[in-house]
Design an enzyme around this catalytic site. Structure first.
Site, PDB file in Angstrom:
ATOM      1  N   GLN A  17      38.073 -30.861 -33.312  1.00 29.82           N
ATOM      2  CA  GLN A  17      37.535 -30.297 -32.074  1.00 29.82           C
ATOM      3  C   GLN A  17      38.620 -30.042 -31.034  1.00 29.82           C
ATOM      4  OE1 GLN A  17      34.756 -33.327 -30.792  1.00 29.82           O
ATOM      5  NE2 GLN A  17      33.062 -32.417 -31.925  1.00 29.82           N
ATOM      6  N   CYS A  18      39.872 -29.925 -31.462  1.00 27.02           N
ATOM      7  CA  CYS A  18      40.972 -29.884 -30.487  1.00 27.02           C
ATOM      8  C   CYS A  18      40.813 -28.762 -29.471  1.00 27.02           C
ATOM      9  CB  CYS A  18      42.313 -29.781 -31.201  1.00 27.02           C
ATOM     10  SG  CYS A  18      42.465 -28.364 -32.313  1.00 27.02           S
ATOM     11  N   GLY A  19      40.413 -27.568 -29.931  1.00 24.14           N
ATOM     12  CA  GLY A  19      40.263 -26.454 -29.014  1.00 24.14           C
ATOM     13  C   GLY A  19      39.127 -26.661 -28.024  1.00 24.14           C
ATOM     14  N   ALA A  27      40.198 -29.340 -25.524  1.00 26.96           N
ATOM     15  CA  ALA A  27      41.144 -28.764 -24.565  1.00 26.96           C
ATOM     16  C   ALA A  27      40.413 -27.904 -23.536  1.00 26.96           C
ATOM     17  CB  ALA A  27      42.203 -27.944 -25.300  1.00 26.96           C
ATOM     18  N   HIS A  62      46.905 -26.645 -33.626  1.00 20.65           N
ATOM     19  CA  HIS A  62      46.287 -27.569 -32.675  1.00 20.65           C
ATOM     20  C   HIS A  62      46.241 -26.873 -31.325  1.00 20.65           C
ATOM     21  CE1 HIS A  62      45.006 -31.577 -31.551  1.00 20.65           C
ATOM     22  NE2 HIS A  62      46.011 -31.783 -30.728  1.00 20.65           N
TER      23      HIS A  62
END
Length: 341
Positions: free
Chosen positions: A98-100, A103, A201
């Protein structure tokens, strides 16, 4: 003989006969063994999640930036003055790829959304729009669309990386107090690396550290009481002014979903990582999990992508520009030291 055997038998039988009423009751049966969940049924935490559980949030943004500087003080040139300009964002540890989305959630705190937006809402919106399956975001274009929908903000997609004409736009955006989303390849220590996109990432950048070859007047910049040559200027509200021609080096202040702490990266290092995002990870390609990739794959979706986010303002924002004045021994035009938005 048979009589003797019969007597003996009767005697033996009388010997083994018993009165059941005079013996204690048998013990109750043992309880069934406890039911343990199989290891596969228990959620397995990633290493970054385990490490994050032991981290403590710094008492303040200023304290964290100062610690970052102190930890790397040997790498900073002593003849330069160093200026922090940052608008802090909160931290959040991602759960899965779920990095995006994480962020974007962090960046949303600088977008003046009319109401709080949860990560769950962002994930739901991304899934419903078919931008993602697991939480992955391999398209900068879809990321901009998602940001606009959930935060009602303005989003701009840059596609040529962080240098050239994009650099001045990125720097102005950050020093005005707005967030920037950047995809890159993440190394084991969260630093940008070059893995052809196999470790793709997302991070949110909220500030900069500038190394300047000039004096910084105390009436504009706040001098650190403990570290010679270190200064602060808060971003947000008005464009933070600094003498651009004096900048020798720039570092970006970023957060990402695998640590609660700020990262500090060389500007060119981020650019190089961002520009080589060209391939989907072979490991992910064979893990049996579904992912959504744009037409053209990672190269078209992420390579060179930089996203500038800012609030939609119904009323014109009044920006008070700050004028930087050089020491009198250096003569330059006033326009060289004035920055406006």
């Amino acid at each position: 003989m048979s009589e003797q055997w019969g007597l003996s038998s009767r005697q033996d039988n009388s010997t083994i006969s018993f009165d059941s009423d005079r013996l204690p009751l048998p013990p109750p049966p043992l309880p069934p063994p406890p039911q343990f969940s199989s290891p596969s049924a228990l959620p397995v935490k990633k290493l970054y999640q385990v490490l994050a559980e032991g981290q403590l949030q710094p008492r303040s943004d200023r304290e964290e930036l100062k610690m970052l500087f102190q930890n790397r003080s040997n790498s900073f040139r002593k003849e330069l003055n160093w200026l922090f300009i940052n608008t802090p964002v909160p931290s959040l540890i991602q759960d899965g790829p779920q990095c995006g989305l994480v962020a974007l959630w962090m960046a949303g705190h600088l977008l003046n959304a009319p109401e709080a937006v949860s990560l769950e809402k962002i994930v739901k919106c991304a899934v419903e729009n078919k931008y993602t399956v697991q939480g992955e975001m391999f398209s900068g274009d879809n990321m901009v669309k998602l940001a606009k929908e959930v935060f009602t903000c303005h989003g701009e997609l840059l596609t040529e990386g962080l240098i050239g004409s994009n650099k001045s736009r990125i720097m102005c955006h950050l020093t005005t107090g707005y967030p920037v989303l950047i995809p890159y390849d993440e190394d084991f220590n969260h630093e940008p690396c070059q893995k052809k996109g196999h470790k793709a990432h997302w991070a949110v950048v909220s500030g900069v550290l500038l190394g300047l070859r000039c004096e910084l007047p105390d009436d504009i910049y706040e001098r650190d009481p403990d570290i010679p040559g270190l200064y602060y200027l808060n971003g947000g509200g008005a464009a933070a002014s600094y003498p651009e021609e004096c900048v020798v080096t720039s570092l970006l202040l970023a957060k990402q979903g695998k640590s609660l702490k700020y990262q500090m990266w060389e500007y060119e290092q981020v650019h190089r990582s961002n520009m080589q995002l060209t391939e989907f990870s072979p490991k992910r390609d064979k893990d049996g999990t579904s992912y959504i990739l744009p037409d053209g794959g990672v190269k078209l979706g992420l390579r060179g992508v930089v996203i500038l986010l800012r609030p939609l303002l119904s009323v014109t924002k009044l920006v008070a520009s700050t004028t930087y004045t050089k020491p009198s021994r250096q003569v330059l035009s006033a326009s060289d030291y004035t920055s406006t938005t």
